[in-house]
Design a protein around this motif. Structure first.
Motif, PDB file in Angstrom:
ATOM      1  N   LEU A   1      42.740  32.785  47.871  1.00 31.83           N
ATOM      2  CA  LEU A   1      43.406  33.886  47.184  1.00 31.83           C
ATOM      3  C   LEU A   1      43.008  33.796  45.760  1.00 31.83           C
ATOM      4  O   LEU A   1      42.825  32.289  45.208  1.00 31.83           O
ATOM      5  N   CYS A   2      42.695  34.869  45.290  1.00 29.25           N
ATOM      6  CA  CYS A   2      41.976  34.929  44.012  1.00 29.25           C
ATOM      7  C   CYS A   2      42.269  36.209  43.158  1.00 29.25           C
ATOM      8  O   CYS A   2      42.814  36.845  43.693  1.00 29.25           O
ATOM      9  N   MET A   3      42.006  36.042  42.057  1.00 25.72           N
ATOM     10  CA  MET A   3      42.209  37.127  41.032  1.00 25.72           C
ATOM     11  C   MET A   3      40.599  37.527  40.471  1.00 25.72           C
ATOM     12  O   MET A   3      39.733  36.630  39.928  1.00 25.72           O
ATOM     13  N   ALA A   4      40.611  38.732  40.257  1.00 26.39           N
ATOM     14  CA  ALA A   4      39.080  39.410  39.574  1.00 26.39           C
ATOM     15  C   ALA A   4      39.346  40.595  39.056  1.00 26.39           C
ATOM     16  O   ALA A   4      39.743  41.577  39.661  1.00 26.39           O
ATOM     17  N   ASP A   5      39.359  40.822  37.838  1.00 24.41           N
ATOM     18  CA  ASP A   5      39.698  42.037  36.733  1.00 24.41           C
ATOM     19  C   ASP A   5      40.850  42.696  37.430  1.00 24.41           C
ATOM     20  O   ASP A   5      40.660  43.921  37.816  1.00 24.41           O
ATOM     21  N   GLU A   6      42.158  42.290  37.151  1.00 22.16           N
ATOM     22  CA  GLU A   6      43.414  43.127  37.634  1.00 22.16           C
ATOM     23  C   GLU A   6      43.152  43.523  38.989  1.00 22.16           C
ATOM     24  O   GLU A   6      43.806  44.403  39.353  1.00 22.16           O
ATOM     25  N   THR A   7      42.551  42.541  39.944  1.00 23.75           N
ATOM     26  CA  THR A   7      42.734  42.896  41.113  1.00 23.75           C
ATOM     27  C   THR A   7      42.991  41.573  41.917  1.00 23.75           C
ATOM     28  O   THR A   7      42.220  40.378  41.670  1.00 23.75           O
ATOM     29  N   GLY A   8      44.007  41.506  42.863  1.00 22.16           N
ATOM     30  CA  GLY A   8      44.252  40.399  43.589  1.00 22.16           C
ATOM     31  C   GLY A   8      43.352  40.389  44.956  1.00 22.16           C
ATOM     32  O   GLY A   8      43.174  41.688  45.627  1.00 22.16           O
ATOM     33  N   LEU A   9      42.836  39.280  45.251  1.00 20.19           N
ATOM     34  CA  LEU A   9      42.110  39.374  46.617  1.00 20.19           C
ATOM     35  C   LEU A   9      42.526  38.146  47.581  1.00 20.19           C
ATOM     36  O   LEU A   9      42.828  36.890  47.109  1.00 20.19           O
ATOM     37  N   PHE A  10      42.710  38.346  48.775  1.00 19.14           N
ATOM     38  CA  PHE A  10      42.868  37.483  49.871  1.00 19.14           C
ATOM     39  C   PHE A  10      41.868  37.506  50.931  1.00 19.14           C
ATOM     40  O   PHE A  10      42.004  38.654  51.425  1.00 19.14           O
ATOM     41  N   VAL A  11      41.264  36.488  51.119  1.00 21.01           N
ATOM     42  CA  VAL A  11      40.306  36.668  52.217  1.00 21.01           C
ATOM     43  C   VAL A  11      40.252  35.609  53.111  1.00 21.01           C
ATOM     44  O   VAL A  11      40.372  34.447  52.726  1.00 21.01           O
ATOM     45  N   VAL A  12      40.096  35.988  54.429  1.00 20.85           N
ATOM     46  CA  VAL A  12      40.499  34.938  55.532  1.00 20.85           C
ATOM     47  C   VAL A  12      39.131  35.039  56.363  1.00 20.85           C
ATOM     48  O   VAL A  12      38.675  36.256  56.798  1.00 20.85           O
TER      49      VAL A  12
ATOM     50  N   ILE B   1      33.786  33.579  45.925  1.00 21.77           N
ATOM     51  CA  ILE B   1      34.642  33.640  44.734  1.00 21.77           C
ATOM     52  C   ILE B   1      33.521  33.534  43.309  1.00 21.77           C
ATOM     53  O   ILE B   1      33.814  34.404  42.501  1.00 21.77           O
ATOM     54  N   GLU B   2      32.483  32.776  43.387  1.00 21.09           N
ATOM     55  CA  GLU B   2      31.479  32.748  42.520  1.00 21.09           C
ATOM     56  C   GLU B   2      30.859  33.987  42.043  1.00 21.09           C
ATOM     57  O   GLU B   2      30.735  34.491  41.069  1.00 21.09           O
ATOM     58  N   HIS B   3      30.476  34.788  43.311  1.00 25.99           N
ATOM     59  CA  HIS B   3      29.640  35.852  43.256  1.00 25.99           C
ATOM     60  C   HIS B   3      30.664  37.005  42.685  1.00 25.99           C
ATOM     61  O   HIS B   3      30.014  37.949  41.939  1.00 25.99           O
ATOM     62  N   LEU B   4      32.011  37.081  42.983  1.00 24.02           N
ATOM     63  CA  LEU B   4      32.687  38.060  42.493  1.00 24.02           C
ATOM     64  C   LEU B   4      33.221  37.895  40.904  1.00 24.02           C
ATOM     65  O   LEU B   4      33.825  38.745  40.169  1.00 24.02           O
ATOM     66  N   GLY B   5      33.098  36.635  40.549  1.00 30.58           N
ATOM     67  CA  GLY B   5      33.326  36.112  39.168  1.00 30.58           C
ATOM     68  C   GLY B   5      34.993  36.207  39.186  1.00 30.58           C
ATOM     69  O   GLY B   5      35.566  36.463  38.189  1.00 30.58           O
ATOM     70  N   ALA B   6      35.464  35.639  40.293  1.00 29.10           N
ATOM     71  CA  ALA B   6      36.792  35.557  40.425  1.00 29.10           C
ATOM     72  C   ALA B   6      37.571  34.214  40.255  1.00 29.10           C
ATOM     73  O   ALA B   6      36.748  33.300  40.075  1.00 29.10           O
ATOM     74  N   ALA B   7      38.579  34.029  39.920  1.00 26.10           N
ATOM     75  CA  ALA B   7      39.491  32.561  39.690  1.00 26.10           C
ATOM     76  C   ALA B   7      40.387  32.344  41.011  1.00 26.10           C
ATOM     77  O   ALA B   7      41.247  33.466  41.359  1.00 26.10           O
ATOM     78  N   GLU B   8      40.139  31.422  41.294  1.00 24.52           N
ATOM     79  CA  GLU B   8      40.965  30.960  42.660  1.00 24.52           C
ATOM     80  C   GLU B   8      42.510  30.578  42.544  1.00 24.52           C
ATOM     81  O   GLU B   8      42.586  30.033  41.425  1.00 24.52           O
ATOM     82  N   LEU B   9      43.180  30.969  42.961  1.00 19.42           N
ATOM     83  CA  LEU B   9      44.723  30.954  42.729  1.00 19.42           C
ATOM     84  C   LEU B   9      45.204  29.889  43.902  1.00 19.42           C
ATOM     85  O   LEU B   9      44.894  30.044  45.028  1.00 19.42           O
ATOM     86  N   ASP B  10      46.106  28.882  43.726  1.00 18.46           N
ATOM     87  CA  ASP B  10      46.680  27.945  44.644  1.00 18.46           C
ATOM     88  C   ASP B  10      47.858  28.824  45.172  1.00 18.46           C
ATOM     89  O   ASP B  10      48.669  29.383  44.648  1.00 18.46           O
ATOM     90  N   LEU B  11      47.718  28.826  46.460  1.00 15.45           N
ATOM     91  CA  LEU B  11      48.887  29.748  47.186  1.00 15.45           C
ATOM     92  C   LEU B  11      50.448  29.145  46.699  1.00 15.45           C
ATOM     93  O   LEU B  11      51.183  30.027  46.710  1.00 15.45           O
TER      94      LEU B  11
END
Length: 146
Positions: free
Chosen positions: A113-124, A54-64
């Motif tokens: 679950l996170c967001m980065a630059d108008e992109t939603g990300l879910f990584v398992v 998440i830090e590497h991507l500069g993303a913001a984590e979201l609470d599910l």
């Protein structure tokens, strides 16, 4: 579409899972990729690795369970349903059931679950609790710019 591939490539590259990874779903709006990490990572490392991603991507984590998280899951679900037939209704509990199902099969599981630059990300990430075998990576990358 190239944005989705680039971000999925960054995720799989971060986990050293790019080689041999395969798209499970590849459309203009959403990309789902699965692979096996070559990183030496035990179950206790998965949470730290996801935080580092998440830090590497500069993303913001979201609470599910937040409104924002539920909205993102809803959009991802709609994008998936526009590509494939799904026999159930949208249900945020599906993620928890997936986790429980994997845990019942003796896997340790962690996700973000996170967001980065108008992109939603879910990584398992999941791996056998015995420590035998690889850590599996699944990434859902969703374009939210439309």
């Amino acid at each position: 579409m190239m944005k989705l591939h680039r971000i999925a490539g960054e995720i799989m590259g971060f986990f050293e899972a790019f080689e041999g990874s395969r798209p499970a779903l590849d459309s203009r709006e959403i990309l789902i990729v699965r692979g096996m990490s070559r990183k030496r990572m035990n179950a206790d490392d998965m949470s730290r690795e996801l935080d580092s991603l998440i830090e590497h991507l500069g993303a913001a984590e979201l609470d599910l369970l937040s409104e924002e998280g539920a909205a993102l899951i809803g959009v991802m679900d709609e994008q998936i349903r526009s590509c494939v037939e799904v026999g159930t209704e949208t249900d945020i509990g599906g993620i928890h059931r997936l986790k429980e199902s994997l845990e019942d099969m003796n896997f340790s599981v962690d996700y973000r679950l996170c967001m980065a630059d108008e992109t939603g990300l879910f990584v398992v990430l999941y791996r056998d609790r015995s420590g035998v075998g690889p850590c599996f990576v699944e990434a859902v990358v969703s374009d939210l710019s439309e």
